[in-house]
Write a protein that holds these residues in place. Structure first.
Motif, PDB file in Angstrom:
ATOM      1  N   UNK A   1     -19.429  23.838  -6.855  1.00 21.33           N
ATOM      2  CA  UNK A   1     -18.361  23.874  -7.856  1.00 21.33           C
ATOM      3  C   UNK A   1     -18.938  23.850  -9.267  1.00 21.33           C
ATOM      4  N   UNK A   2     -19.952  23.007  -9.511  1.00 21.35           N
ATOM      5  CA  UNK A   2     -20.573  22.931 -10.838  1.00 21.35           C
ATOM      6  C   UNK A   2     -21.214  24.263 -11.210  1.00 21.35           C
ATOM      7  N   UNK A   3     -21.911  24.869 -10.263  1.00 20.69           N
ATOM      8  CA  UNK A   3     -22.566  26.150 -10.525  1.00 20.69           C
ATOM      9  C   UNK A   3     -21.539  27.224 -10.885  1.00 20.69           C
ATOM     10  N   UNK A   4     -20.493  27.316 -10.086  1.00 22.73           N
ATOM     11  CA  UNK A   4     -19.485  28.354 -10.316  1.00 22.73           C
ATOM     12  C   UNK A   4     -18.666  28.101 -11.572  1.00 22.73           C
ATOM     13  N   UNK A   5     -18.293  26.840 -11.801  1.00 23.24           N
ATOM     14  CA  UNK A   5     -17.412  26.519 -12.929  1.00 23.24           C
ATOM     15  C   UNK A   5     -18.144  26.565 -14.268  1.00 23.24           C
TER      16      UNK A   5
ATOM     17  N   UNK B   1     -11.835  28.508  -5.813  1.00 18.17           N
ATOM     18  CA  UNK B   1     -11.134  28.254  -4.556  1.00 18.17           C
ATOM     19  C   UNK B   1     -11.213  29.459  -3.636  1.00 18.17           C
ATOM     20  N   UNK B   2     -11.070  30.667  -4.201  1.00 23.49           N
ATOM     21  CA  UNK B   2     -11.151  31.877  -3.378  1.00 23.49           C
ATOM     22  C   UNK B   2     -12.549  32.060  -2.814  1.00 23.49           C
ATOM     23  N   UNK B   3     -13.565  31.848  -3.649  1.00 16.17           N
ATOM     24  CA  UNK B   3     -14.944  32.045  -3.211  1.00 16.17           C
ATOM     25  C   UNK B   3     -15.329  31.018  -2.142  1.00 16.17           C
ATOM     26  N   UNK B   4     -14.895  29.767  -2.347  1.00 17.51           N
ATOM     27  CA  UNK B   4     -15.288  28.694  -1.431  1.00 17.51           C
ATOM     28  C   UNK B   4     -14.284  28.494  -0.294  1.00 17.51           C
ATOM     29  N   UNK B   5     -13.258  29.377  -0.255  1.00 19.61           N
ATOM     30  CA  UNK B   5     -12.252  29.311   0.810  1.00 19.61           C
ATOM     31  C   UNK B   5     -11.625  27.924   0.879  1.00 19.61           C
ATOM     32  N   UNK B   6     -11.177  27.471  -0.269  1.00 21.50           N
ATOM     33  CA  UNK B   6     -10.587  26.148  -0.388  1.00 21.50           C
ATOM     34  C   UNK B   6      -9.323  26.266  -1.230  1.00 21.50           C
ATOM     35  N   UNK B   7      -8.709  25.122  -1.552  1.00 23.24           N
ATOM     36  CA  UNK B   7      -7.534  25.124  -2.416  1.00 23.24           C
ATOM     37  C   UNK B   7      -7.946  24.723  -3.830  1.00 23.24           C
ATOM     38  N   UNK B   8      -7.120  25.097  -4.809  1.00 24.14           N
ATOM     39  CA  UNK B   8      -7.421  24.729  -6.187  1.00 24.14           C
ATOM     40  C   UNK B   8      -7.413  23.212  -6.348  1.00 24.14           C
ATOM     41  N   UNK B   9      -6.528  22.535  -5.621  1.00 28.01           N
ATOM     42  CA  UNK B   9      -6.474  21.069  -5.677  1.00 28.01           C
ATOM     43  C   UNK B   9      -7.791  20.468  -5.191  1.00 28.01           C
ATOM     44  N   UNK B  10      -8.330  21.012  -4.105  1.00 29.85           N
ATOM     45  CA  UNK B  10      -9.592  20.509  -3.574  1.00 29.85           C
ATOM     46  C   UNK B  10     -10.736  20.790  -4.538  1.00 29.85           C
ATOM     47  N   UNK B  11     -10.731  21.960  -5.164  1.00 33.04           N
ATOM     48  CA  UNK B  11     -11.773  22.285  -6.147  1.00 33.04           C
ATOM     49  C   UNK B  11     -11.712  21.301  -7.306  1.00 33.04           C
ATOM     50  N   UNK B  12     -10.494  20.980  -7.759  1.00 34.33           N
ATOM     51  CA  UNK B  12     -10.325  20.025  -8.849  1.00 34.33           C
ATOM     52  C   UNK B  12     -10.902  18.661  -8.469  1.00 34.33           C
ATOM     53  N   UNK B  13     -10.650  18.231  -7.245  1.00 32.05           N
ATOM     54  CA  UNK B  13     -11.181  16.946  -6.782  1.00 32.05           C
ATOM     55  C   UNK B  13     -12.697  16.964  -6.717  1.00 32.05           C
ATOM     56  N   UNK B  14     -13.251  18.043  -6.190  1.00 32.75           N
ATOM     57  CA  UNK B  14     -14.708  18.169  -6.106  1.00 32.75           C
ATOM     58  C   UNK B  14     -15.334  18.163  -7.489  1.00 32.75           C
ATOM     59  N   UNK B  15     -14.683  18.834  -8.438  1.00 33.71           N
ATOM     60  CA  UNK B  15     -15.213  18.881  -9.800  1.00 33.71           C
ATOM     61  C   UNK B  15     -15.212  17.486 -10.432  1.00 33.71           C
TER      62      UNK B  15
END
Length: 236
Positions: free
Chosen positions: A194-198, A209-223
């Motif tokens: 997430x850090x690399x992509x963001x 989220x599309x690249x990692x096959x996840x949800x935007x909510x999950x990406x936000x949490x990971x970030x």
């Protein structure tokens, strides 16, 4: 741009150079926007733009409608990749061994397919050859590409990684904190992705989220978790 860009792309793929040229002209703004990311590296802006045009034409040749993605989404990394290859930049963020192995597998498959079919293969063809999903291919090629500066502002939100990590009165310390890159390497795999992509590739949470096959909510949490872990590491 014409109403049916995909019809134009098909014509260009069939050898219609006039249509290919028009597509380049219609997308000159996109090409310039990517070329600007590489200003200040000792190469004339016009030369960077021309390199971007080469990458755009390669995107036309390799685009596959069956992939189900917007053409511009496919073209952007092709444009940037052509410029990066010319500049011969080294990536600033280490990536996992598995991602590097995926990247090597993709490169080998691309070479094999080019020899077999006599042209640059499409994403779907590479996917069939390697057994990797289009999302895995996209992440491997993005993550192993050269990274931008730690001070580079994210295109979506207008902040840099260092600005996010710094607190009041400590900006100077953060700007000089060379261990930041080492700290990123300590993150768990998903948080590091997430850090690399963001922050290094300026992608939105939705794109991540599309690249990692996840949800935007999950990406936000990971970030958020990644930022917390980095701050803790840098306080040690």
């Amino acid at each position: 741009m014409s109403g049916d860009i995909y019809a134009d792309i098909r014509r260009a793929q069939n050898g219609d150079k006039e249509t290919a040229g028009r597509l380049v002209e219609d997308n000159s703004g996109l090409i310039w926007s990517i070329a600007r990311r590489f200003f200040g590296r000792g190469t004339d802006p016009e030369d960077l733009y021309q390199l971007g045009c080469v990458g755009f034409l390669k995107a036309i040749d390799g685009f596959d409608e069956e992939y189900g993605t917007c053409f511009s989404t496919y073209a952007v990394p092709k444009i940037a990749g052509e410029i990066r290859r010319f500049l011969r930049d080294d990536g600033m963020v280490k990536v996992s061994r598995s991602t590097k192995e995926c990247s090597a597998k993709i490169k080998a498959a691309r070479f094999t397919l080019e020899q077999r079919i006599g042209r640059e293969p499409t994403i779907s063809e590479i996917s069939k050859e390697t057994g990797l999903t289009p999302e895995e291919i996209a992440f491997a090629e993005i993550a192993t590409g050269p990274a931008e500066s730690l001070q580079k502002e994210n295109g979506e939100d207008g902040f840099s990684l260092e600005l996010v990590l710094s607190d009041t009165g400590s900006e100077e310390r953060m700007l000089e904190h060379v261990s930041l890159r080492a700290a990123i390497d300590t993150l768990p795999e998903k948080e590091r992705q997430v850090v690399v992509l963001r922050y290094y590739h300026g992608m939105t949470q939705q794109s991540c989220a599309r690249v990692m096959r996840s949800s935007q909510v999950q990406i936000s949490r990971l970030e958020r978790r990644a930022i917390t872990l980095l701050k803790e590491y840098l306080k040690e």
